[in-house]
Motif scaffolding. Structure first.
Motif, PDB file in Angstrom:
ATOM      1  N   SER A 106      23.773  21.534  34.439  1.00 33.55           N
ATOM      2  CA  SER A 106      23.055  22.367  35.393  1.00 33.55           C
ATOM      3  C   SER A 106      22.912  21.545  36.664  1.00 33.55           C
ATOM      4  O   SER A 106      22.197  20.544  36.673  1.00 33.55           O
ATOM      5  N   GLN A 107      23.613  21.962  37.699  1.00 32.16           N
ATOM      6  CA  GLN A 107      23.525  21.220  38.956  1.00 32.16           C
ATOM      7  C   GLN A 107      22.114  21.308  39.538  1.00 32.16           C
ATOM      8  O   GLN A 107      21.586  20.345  40.080  1.00 32.16           O
ATOM      9  N   LYS A 108      21.517  22.481  39.379  1.00 28.86           N
ATOM     10  CA  LYS A 108      20.186  22.679  39.942  1.00 28.86           C
ATOM     11  C   LYS A 108      19.189  21.692  39.336  1.00 28.86           C
ATOM     12  O   LYS A 108      18.343  21.139  40.020  1.00 28.86           O
ATOM     13  N   ASP A 109      19.293  21.479  38.022  1.00 26.63           N
ATOM     14  CA  ASP A 109      18.370  20.563  37.363  1.00 26.63           C
ATOM     15  C   ASP A 109      18.950  19.156  37.228  1.00 26.63           C
ATOM     16  O   ASP A 109      18.305  18.267  36.660  1.00 26.63           O
ATOM     17  N   GLN A 110      20.148  18.986  37.697  1.00 32.10           N
ATOM     18  CA  GLN A 110      20.812  17.675  37.686  1.00 32.10           C
ATOM     19  C   GLN A 110      20.857  17.050  36.292  1.00 32.10           C
ATOM     20  O   GLN A 110      20.619  15.858  36.115  1.00 32.10           O
ATOM     21  N   THR A 111      21.124  17.874  35.330  1.00 34.62           N
ATOM     22  CA  THR A 111      21.249  17.325  33.985  1.00 34.62           C
ATOM     23  C   THR A 111      22.454  17.926  33.291  1.00 34.62           C
ATOM     24  O   THR A 111      22.995  18.957  33.716  1.00 34.62           O
ATOM     25  N   GLY A 112      22.883  17.285  32.238  1.00 31.95           N
ATOM     26  CA  GLY A 112      24.028  17.774  31.502  1.00 31.95           C
ATOM     27  C   GLY A 112      24.212  16.960  30.236  1.00 31.95           C
ATOM     28  O   GLY A 112      23.452  16.024  29.975  1.00 31.95           O
ATOM     29  N   PHE A 113      25.186  17.357  29.449  1.00 29.98           N
ATOM     30  CA  PHE A 113      25.463  16.577  28.247  1.00 29.98           C
ATOM     31  C   PHE A 113      26.895  16.764  27.820  1.00 29.98           C
ATOM     32  O   PHE A 113      27.532  17.781  28.122  1.00 29.98           O
ATOM     33  N   ILE A 114      27.388  15.738  27.131  1.00 30.02           N
ATOM     34  CA  ILE A 114      28.721  15.803  26.531  1.00 30.02           C
ATOM     35  C   ILE A 114      28.555  16.121  25.065  1.00 30.02           C
ATOM     36  O   ILE A 114      27.678  15.574  24.389  1.00 30.02           O
ATOM     37  N   LEU A 115      29.401  16.996  24.581  1.00 26.95           N
ATOM     38  CA  LEU A 115      29.410  17.332  23.163  1.00 26.95           C
ATOM     39  C   LEU A 115      30.837  17.185  22.677  1.00 26.95           C
ATOM     40  O   LEU A 115      31.758  17.685  23.322  1.00 26.95           O
ATOM     41  N   CYS A 116      31.046  16.493  21.588  1.00 32.09           N
ATOM     42  CA  CYS A 116      32.426  16.298  21.167  1.00 32.09           C
ATOM     43  C   CYS A 116      32.600  16.285  19.659  1.00 32.09           C
ATOM     44  O   CYS A 116      31.677  15.993  18.906  1.00 32.09           O
ATOM     45  N   GLU A 117      33.811  16.597  19.276  1.00 30.92           N
ATOM     46  CA  GLU A 117      34.237  16.553  17.875  1.00 30.92           C
ATOM     47  C   GLU A 117      35.630  15.943  17.838  1.00 30.92           C
ATOM     48  O   GLU A 117      36.406  16.094  18.775  1.00 30.92           O
ATOM     49  N   GLY A 118      35.948  15.273  16.753  1.00 27.61           N
ATOM     50  CA  GLY A 118      37.301  14.780  16.546  1.00 27.61           C
ATOM     51  C   GLY A 118      37.708  13.630  17.434  1.00 27.61           C
ATOM     52  O   GLY A 118      38.906  13.416  17.680  1.00 27.61           O
ATOM     53  N   LEU A 119      36.746  12.859  17.916  1.00 23.80           N
ATOM     54  CA  LEU A 119      37.108  11.697  18.723  1.00 23.80           C
ATOM     55  C   LEU A 119      37.859  10.679  17.866  1.00 23.80           C
ATOM     56  O   LEU A 119      37.588  10.547  16.671  1.00 23.80           O
ATOM     57  N   PRO A 120      38.794   9.966  18.463  1.00 25.43           N
ATOM     58  CA  PRO A 120      39.507   8.934  17.687  1.00 25.43           C
ATOM     59  C   PRO A 120      38.533   7.832  17.274  1.00 25.43           C
ATOM     60  O   PRO A 120      37.587   7.546  17.998  1.00 25.43           O
ATOM     61  N   PRO A 121      38.751   7.248  16.109  1.00 25.75           N
ATOM     62  CA  PRO A 121      37.818   6.219  15.638  1.00 25.75           C
ATOM     63  C   PRO A 121      37.852   4.977  16.528  1.00 25.75           C
ATOM     64  O   PRO A 121      38.867   4.680  17.164  1.00 25.75           O
ATOM     65  N   LEU A 122      36.718   4.295  16.553  1.00 24.16           N
ATOM     66  CA  LEU A 122      36.604   3.062  17.329  1.00 24.16           C
ATOM     67  C   LEU A 122      36.798   1.863  16.426  1.00 24.16           C
ATOM     68  O   LEU A 122      36.449   1.892  15.248  1.00 24.16           O
ATOM     69  N   ALA A 123      37.358   0.810  16.988  1.00 24.49           N
ATOM     70  CA  ALA A 123      37.431  -0.457  16.264  1.00 24.49           C
ATOM     71  C   ALA A 123      36.077  -1.159  16.397  1.00 24.49           C
ATOM     72  O   ALA A 123      35.241  -0.774  17.215  1.00 24.49           O
ATOM     73  N   GLU A 124      35.884  -2.177  15.591  1.00 22.34           N
ATOM     74  CA  GLU A 124      34.643  -2.956  15.664  1.00 22.34           C
ATOM     75  C   GLU A 124      34.464  -3.481  17.087  1.00 22.34           C
ATOM     76  O   GLU A 124      35.403  -3.993  17.697  1.00 22.34           O
ATOM     77  N   GLY A 125      33.267  -3.335  17.624  1.00 20.77           N
ATOM     78  CA  GLY A 125      32.989  -3.876  18.954  1.00 20.77           C
ATOM     79  C   GLY A 125      33.448  -2.990  20.094  1.00 20.77           C
ATOM     80  O   GLY A 125      33.518  -3.434  21.236  1.00 20.77           O
ATOM     81  N   GLN A 126      33.769  -1.734  19.798  1.00 18.53           N
ATOM     82  CA  GLN A 126      34.196  -0.820  20.863  1.00 18.53           C
ATOM     83  C   GLN A 126      33.202   0.325  21.029  1.00 18.53           C
ATOM     84  O   GLN A 126      32.483   0.681  20.083  1.00 18.53           O
ATOM     85  N   VAL A 127      33.175   0.874  22.195  1.00 23.72           N
ATOM     86  CA  VAL A 127      32.351   2.055  22.472  1.00 23.72           C
ATOM     87  C   VAL A 127      33.176   3.028  23.322  1.00 23.72           C
ATOM     88  O   VAL A 127      34.187   2.649  23.913  1.00 23.72           O
ATOM     89  N   TYR A 128      32.722   4.265  23.373  1.00 23.21           N
ATOM     90  CA  TYR A 128      33.284   5.200  24.344  1.00 23.21           C
ATOM     91  C   TYR A 128      32.504   5.027  25.632  1.00 23.21           C
ATOM     92  O   TYR A 128      31.309   4.702  25.635  1.00 23.21           O
ATOM     93  N   GLN A 129      33.185   5.246  26.733  1.00 22.45           N
ATOM     94  CA  GLN A 129      32.488   5.179  28.019  1.00 22.45           C
ATOM     95  C   GLN A 129      32.884   6.388  28.855  1.00 22.45           C
ATOM     96  O   GLN A 129      34.066   6.745  28.936  1.00 22.45           O
ATOM     97  N   ALA A 130      31.874   7.010  29.432  1.00 26.95           N
ATOM     98  CA  ALA A 130      32.124   8.187  30.287  1.00 26.95           C
ATOM     99  C   ALA A 130      32.151   7.738  31.750  1.00 26.95           C
ATOM    100  O   ALA A 130      31.419   6.831  32.153  1.00 26.95           O
TER     101      ALA A 130
END
Lengths: 264, 198
Positions: free
Chosen positions: A178-202
């Motif tokens: 919502s641009q008016k409220d300046q908020t939002g969220f990411i929702l996801c399914e089926g992301l590839p697995p992470l190795a130890e010590g990794q994160v996703y970054q937006a």
């Protein structure tokens, strides 16, 4: 009894009662004043207090009630979470009227549902996961506040964040905001697995350059992450990369696994 | 992936002071370990004073959250953690009961109900750590060496939250007698506990 006249002998007379919490208030004040200047009496008082404290070990021991542990841990977890501006900013009362609710509103409800499912999955017997559950439970409370914002927002929009390469070909990711409220969220399914010590970054693309919007992890490929916007309007793009734990200042390999343009 | 069981065992092996240091880093696992180690003791002490399970729960929650918020309030050089914790618990519970109607408490908590566990009974309690079990044996042995009237006034003072004057009134004994019993009883206790408290 005058508190100023108490001497070592008088203190010796009452310090046992004091250590048990049984002295009268004026006696206690006199003793406290005396020991603040008398090392010998102070040491004797410490000895008496240690003896008194050991009395608690003599009583029958009963287990604390079931459920109390989780209540306390949950509260501790709640307090340990740093106040985030996005949560504070959107901590609002009940909406007076629900706004347009359409596809993005459905996504918002799915977002909450995913949180609940994750919470159920996380329930377990080991303390590590229980800690995580406690944090997640509080997250749901915080998210509920954001939900209130979404439910009344009349400018909700949702974009699919598309896989860029084969690595995330199975992923289904949306960004709702919502641009008016300046908020939002990411929702996801089926992301590839992470190795130890990794994160996703937006990353938001702002004026042609990627700007970090935060890191997140997934649970069995699912994710949900609050992702607010700036007052200046939506960015031109949103991408997701895989980075070392702690995140990077720019995409480590210069390649997104998922990306979307906001268009006009 | 982290081996959770191994991590739990690692935390369980940590001494109180080490766990408290981790609390300053907002380590929830350290907090949970401390809770599991001492919740029974804190709850039992609160319950003994308050005689009310619900109020005792409130005190347990307050005590542990206070530790979580201010772990630096425990200073290791001043004594053992368990001793400090029981002292803090007892004081908070007495504060709580003093805020209630005294008359009600006096009518419901008779001296007979507040007898010690079993002075001289040296059973181990599985809820206690080995160190606490050792200390429990020591204090029970010490208490068993006291005359019953001295144990009674100490009990009423420490767990009943009564002043010497109030004990005098309650037992219908001269104030001087109560003071003497407390003093003699505590002197014997300190002597018996000497290695632990000096």
């Amino acid at each position: 009894m005058s508190t100023k006249q108490m001497d070592c002998e008088q203190v010796a007379e009452i310090l046992d009662a004091y250590s048990l919490g049984a002295s009268e208030p004026d006696e206690a004040r006199g003793l406290e004043e005396h020991v603040s200047d008398c090392v010998r009496c102070w040491e004797q008082l410490n000895e008496a207090q240690r003896a008194a404290a050991m009395l608690a070990l003599a009583i029958p021991v009963e287990d604390a009630p079931a459920g109390l542990e989780e209540r306390i841990i949950r509260e501790a977890a709640r307090e340990s979470r740093p106040a985030t501006s996005i949560f504070d900013r959107f901590r609002v009362g009940w909406p007076t009227a629900a706004g347009a609710f359409g596809l993005a509103g459905v996504a918002a409800l799915v977002f909450a549902a995913v949180l609940q499912v994750q919470l159920s999955d996380l329930r377990g017997d080991n303390s590590d996961l229980e800690n995580l559950v406690a944090v997640e439970e509080q997250t749901i409370v915080d998210m509920r506040d954001i939900m209130f914002v979404f439910l009344r927002a009349d400018d909700l929009a949702t974009l699919d964040v598309e896989p860029v390469g084969p690595e995330a070909a199975e992923a289904a990711v949306t960004y709702t905001w919502s641009q008016k409220d300046q908020t939002g969220f990411i929702l996801c399914e089926g992301l590839p697995p992470l190795a130890e010590g990794q994160v996703y970054q937006a990353w938001f693309t702002l004026e042609g350059s990627p700007q970090s919007a935060g890191t997140f992890s997934s649970h069995n490929g699912s994710c949900n992450m609050p992702l607010g916007l700036t007052e200046s309007g939506p960015p031109s793009g949103l991408g997701i990369t895989i980075e070392p734990e702690g995140g990077s200042t720019s995409p480590a390999h210069g390649e997104y696994i998922l990306y979307t343009s906001f268009g006009d | 992936m982290t081996d959770v069981t191994s991590e739990e065992e690692t935390y369980k092996a940590l001494e109180d002071q080490a766990l408290m240091e981790r609390l300053t880093l907002r380590d929830l696992t350290a907090f949970r370990t401390l809770y599991n180690r001492y919740s029974s003791l804190v709850y039992s002490a609160s319950l003994r004073v308050l005689r009310d399970a619900s109020l005792a729960e409130d005190v347990v929650q307050e005590i542990f959250l206070r530790i979580w918020r201010k772990p630096e309030s425990y200073v290791a050089t001043r004594g053992k953690f368990a001793t400090w914790l029981t002292s803090v618990t007892r004081n908070r519970a007495v504060d709580a009961i003093r805020s209630r109607n005294r008359r009600y408490r006096h009518e419901t908590a008779s001296p007979e109900e507040q007898e010690w566990d079993v002075p001289g009974d040296e059973r181990d309690d599985p809820a206690l750590t080995a160190e606490m079990s050792d200390q429990r044996r020591i204090i029970l042995t010490a208490l068993s060496g006291l005359p019953a009237e001295q144990r009674r006034v100490i009990e009423l003072a420490y767990f009943g939250g009564l002043t010497q004057q109030e004990i005098s009134d309650k037992l219908d004994q001269p104030l001087g007698t109560v003071k003497t019993r407390i003093r003699l009883g505590m002197q014997k206790l300190k002597a018996a506990l000497s290695p632990e408290v000096t």
